[in-house]
Design an enzyme around this catalytic site. Structure first.
Site, mmCIF file in Angstrom:
data_model
loop_
_atom_site.group_PDB
_atom_site.id
_atom_site.type_symbol
_atom_site.label_atom_id
_atom_site.label_comp_id
_atom_site.label_asym_id
_atom_site.label_seq_id
_atom_site.Cartn_x
_atom_site.Cartn_y
_atom_site.Cartn_z
ATOM 1 N N ASP A 73 -68.043 40.514 -67.375
ATOM 2 C CA ASP A 73 -68.965 40.435 -66.245
ATOM 3 C C ASP A 73 -70.150 39.561 -66.659
ATOM 4 O O ASP A 73 -69.992 38.622 -67.414
ATOM 5 C CB ASP A 73 -69.395 41.840 -65.825
ATOM 6 N N HIS A 96 -69.613 35.864 -66.115
ATOM 7 C CA HIS A 96 -70.289 35.137 -65.047
ATOM 8 C C HIS A 96 -71.586 34.471 -65.474
ATOM 9 O O HIS A 96 -72.257 33.881 -64.641
ATOM 10 C CB HIS A 96 -70.606 36.091 -63.881
#
Length: 99
Positions: A73, A96
């Protein structure tokens, strides 16, 4: 479950910590000030959801430097109420990035 949650902390140094395969956020910082995180190694599988490396919210004067964050993430997530956040020399991915 987070590996580490720092709430209502002031003038703290976290250095040389390794966090591996946290179930969710590896390090959470909330309602804190004058925090420095350096030389951290944070790792989770690339396909693991909700494994932010570091999440900062409602805090001021947080510095994150010289660390490697490899999660599925966000490397570093910035929540509401965060002010004066300094981030530099971060190896980030495959997630990300910083947001």
């Amino acid at each position: 479950m987070q590996s580490m949650m720092l709430m209502w902390c002031n003038d703290v140094l976290v250095s040389g910590l390794t966090s591996y395969n946290s179930q969710t956020i590896h390090i959470g910082i909330d309602h804190s000030s004058n925090m420095k995180l350096q030389n951290l190694k944070i790792t989770a599988p690339s396909g693991s959801p909700n494994t932010d490396g570091i999440h900062v919210e409602s805090s001021t004067g947080v510095t994150i430097v010289g660390s490697t964050i490899k999660t599925g993430d966000d490397c570093i997530s910035i929540g509401p109420g965060t002010m004066n956040l300094w981030i530099s020399n971060i190896g980030c991915g495959p997630g990300h990035g910083i947001r």
